[in-house]
Design a protein around this motif. Structure first.
Motif, PDB file in Angstrom:
ATOM      1  N   LYS A   6     -14.031   7.150  46.610  1.00 56.97           N
ATOM      2  CA  LYS A   6     -13.949   7.596  45.341  1.00 56.97           C
ATOM      3  C   LYS A   6     -15.136   8.592  44.904  1.00 56.97           C
ATOM      4  N   CYS A   7     -15.964   8.504  45.116  1.00 58.73           N
ATOM      5  CA  CYS A   7     -17.433   8.520  44.779  1.00 58.73           C
ATOM      6  C   CYS A   7     -17.365  10.852  45.230  1.00 58.73           C
ATOM      7  N   ASN A   8     -17.274  11.130  46.292  1.00 60.08           N
ATOM      8  CA  ASN A   8     -16.868  12.412  46.555  1.00 60.08           C
ATOM      9  C   ASN A   8     -16.082  12.694  45.500  1.00 60.08           C
ATOM     10  N   ALA A   9     -14.204  12.144  45.196  1.00 62.31           N
ATOM     11  CA  ALA A   9     -13.730  12.696  44.548  1.00 62.31           C
ATOM     12  C   ALA A   9     -13.702  13.125  42.868  1.00 62.31           C
ATOM     13  N   GLY A  10     -15.256  12.079  42.609  1.00 59.98           N
ATOM     14  CA  GLY A  10     -15.663  12.266  41.122  1.00 59.98           C
ATOM     15  C   GLY A  10     -16.671  13.270  41.316  1.00 59.98           C
ATOM     16  N   PHE A  11     -16.932  13.643  41.901  1.00 56.98           N
ATOM     17  CA  PHE A  11     -17.713  15.171  42.043  1.00 56.98           C
ATOM     18  C   PHE A  11     -17.825  16.010  41.202  1.00 56.98           C
ATOM     19  N   GLU A  12     -18.601  16.182  40.005  1.00 56.78           N
ATOM     20  CA  GLU A  12     -17.979  17.183  39.116  1.00 56.78           C
ATOM     21  C   GLU A  12     -18.237  18.164  39.942  1.00 56.78           C
ATOM     22  N   MET A  13     -19.471  18.651  40.431  1.00 54.45           N
ATOM     23  CA  MET A  13     -19.907  19.697  40.806  1.00 54.45           C
ATOM     24  C   MET A  13     -19.984  20.046  42.333  1.00 54.45           C
ATOM     25  N   LYS A  14     -18.906  20.112  42.735  1.00 52.20           N
ATOM     26  CA  LYS A  14     -18.198  20.355  43.716  1.00 52.20           C
ATOM     27  C   LYS A  14     -18.597  22.467  44.367  1.00 52.20           C
ATOM     28  N   ASP A  15     -18.001  22.836  43.043  1.00 52.14           N
ATOM     29  CA  ASP A  15     -18.452  24.270  43.163  1.00 52.14           C
ATOM     30  C   ASP A  15     -19.838  24.935  43.537  1.00 52.14           C
ATOM     31  N   ILE A  16     -20.839  24.123  43.267  1.00 49.42           N
ATOM     32  CA  ILE A  16     -22.352  24.438  42.891  1.00 49.42           C
ATOM     33  C   ILE A  16     -23.038  23.674  44.116  1.00 49.42           C
ATOM     34  N   GLY A  17     -22.565  21.792  44.397  1.00 47.62           N
ATOM     35  CA  GLY A  17     -23.306  21.211  45.454  1.00 47.62           C
ATOM     36  C   GLY A  17     -21.959  20.790  45.932  1.00 47.62           C
ATOM     37  N   GLU A  18     -22.864  19.621  46.830  1.00 44.73           N
ATOM     38  CA  GLU A  18     -21.712  19.098  48.473  1.00 44.73           C
ATOM     39  C   GLU A  18     -21.048  17.998  47.515  1.00 44.73           C
ATOM     40  N   THR A  19     -20.180  17.119  48.384  1.00 44.94           N
ATOM     41  CA  THR A  19     -20.372  15.840  48.360  1.00 44.94           C
ATOM     42  C   THR A  19     -20.522  15.016  49.612  1.00 44.94           C
ATOM     43  N   PHE A  20     -20.355  13.723  49.673  1.00 41.16           N
ATOM     44  CA  PHE A  20     -21.709  12.762  50.372  1.00 41.16           C
ATOM     45  C   PHE A  20     -20.241  12.662  51.813  1.00 41.16           C
ATOM     46  N   CYS A  21     -21.287  13.528  52.982  1.00 39.50           N
ATOM     47  CA  CYS A  21     -20.594  13.273  54.673  1.00 39.50           C
ATOM     48  C   CYS A  21     -21.641  11.829  54.961  1.00 39.50           C
ATOM     49  N   PHE A  34     -24.814   3.302  58.861  1.00 38.58           N
ATOM     50  CA  PHE A  34     -24.516   3.774  58.569  1.00 38.58           C
ATOM     51  C   PHE A  34     -25.206   4.791  58.348  1.00 38.58           C
ATOM     52  N   ALA A  35     -24.978   5.885  58.584  1.00 41.63           N
ATOM     53  CA  ALA A  35     -25.675   7.075  58.096  1.00 41.63           C
ATOM     54  C   ALA A  35     -25.501   8.318  57.249  1.00 41.63           C
ATOM     55  N   GLY A  36     -25.625   8.900  56.129  1.00 42.42           N
ATOM     56  CA  GLY A  36     -24.775  10.624  55.316  1.00 42.42           C
ATOM     57  C   GLY A  36     -26.129  10.682  54.903  1.00 42.42           C
ATOM     58  N   SER A  37     -25.506  12.330  54.644  1.00 40.83           N
ATOM     59  CA  SER A  37     -26.020  12.968  53.546  1.00 40.83           C
ATOM     60  C   SER A  37     -24.969  13.707  52.334  1.00 40.83           C
ATOM     61  N   HIS A  51     -28.175  15.082  36.986  1.00 40.32           N
ATOM     62  CA  HIS A  51     -27.084  15.041  36.804  1.00 40.32           C
ATOM     63  C   HIS A  51     -26.564  14.164  38.538  1.00 40.32           C
ATOM     64  N   ALA A  52     -26.204  15.499  39.479  1.00 38.75           N
ATOM     65  CA  ALA A  52     -26.396  14.902  40.528  1.00 38.75           C
ATOM     66  C   ALA A  52     -27.136  14.018  41.396  1.00 38.75           C
ATOM     67  N   LEU A  53     -28.436  14.249  40.927  1.00 35.61           N
ATOM     68  CA  LEU A  53     -29.335  13.120  41.806  1.00 35.61           C
ATOM     69  C   LEU A  53     -29.223  11.703  41.218  1.00 35.61           C
ATOM     70  N   PHE A  54     -28.739  11.429  40.358  1.00 32.38           N
ATOM     71  CA  PHE A  54     -28.150  10.086  39.637  1.00 32.38           C
ATOM     72  C   PHE A  54     -27.147  10.181  40.557  1.00 32.38           C
ATOM     73  N   TYR A  55     -26.582  10.795  39.832  1.00 30.74           N
ATOM     74  CA  TYR A  55     -24.365  10.580  40.545  1.00 30.74           C
ATOM     75  C   TYR A  55     -25.111  10.198  42.184  1.00 30.74           C
ATOM     76  N   TRP A  56     -25.469  10.628  43.120  1.00 35.53           N
ATOM     77  CA  TRP A  56     -25.964  10.211  44.828  1.00 35.53           C
ATOM     78  C   TRP A  56     -26.496   9.025  44.648  1.00 35.53           C
ATOM     79  N   LEU A  57     -27.967   8.436  43.774  1.00 37.37           N
ATOM     80  CA  LEU A  57     -28.231   7.418  43.494  1.00 37.37           C
ATOM     81  C   LEU A  57     -27.774   6.121  43.449  1.00 37.37           C
ATOM     82  N   THR A  58     -26.560   6.196  42.582  1.00 34.45           N
ATOM     83  CA  THR A  58     -25.518   5.378  41.908  1.00 34.45           C
ATOM     84  C   THR A  58     -24.605   5.687  42.847  1.00 34.45           C
ATOM     85  N   CYS A  59     -23.770   5.788  43.755  1.00 36.84           N
ATOM     86  CA  CYS A  59     -23.258   5.687  44.040  1.00 36.84           C
ATOM     87  C   CYS A  59     -23.813   5.905  46.052  1.00 36.84           C
TER      88      CYS A  59
END
Length: 94
Positions: A6-21, A34-37, A51-59
């Motif tokens: 859900k978080c990866n699908a909703g991440f709005e900055m895929k063109d300049i950032g990375e989704t969660f792996c 569990f481990a990822g980045s 914005h991206a930092l807060f987004y991933w901290l929420t995830c």
């Protein structure tokens, strides 16, 4: 994985950032459940990075609340995030 998908699908900055792996589990470390980045976006606009930092901290907050009983280590480079039961993951003020 539903939270991450859900978080990866909703991440709005895929063109300049990375989704969660999510990393594959290491058979030699059975205590790791569990481990990822992710990589924060590189942008001239610092607000995009925040914005991206807060987004991933929420995830990660949602993930932690769904996985009970564990020791967590969340960090951005050399700065550890801190856990607060009420608000979730936050970056250290140090």
């Amino acid at each position: 994985m539903a939270i991450i998908d859900k978080c990866n699908a909703g991440f709005e900055m895929k063109d300049i950032g990375e989704t969660f792996c999510v990393y594959d589990y290491d058979q030699d470390e059975p205590t790791v459940i569990f481990a990822g980045s992710t990589k924060l976006p590189f942008s001239d606009d610092f607000e995009d990075t925040l914005h991206a930092l807060f987004y991933w901290l929420t995830c990660l907050t949602d993930i932690r609340r769904s996985i009970s009983n564990g020791d967590w280590h969340v960090h951005l480079d050399d700065t550890d995030a801190i856990w607060d039961e009420e608000t979730g993951w936050q970056m250290s003020e140090d």
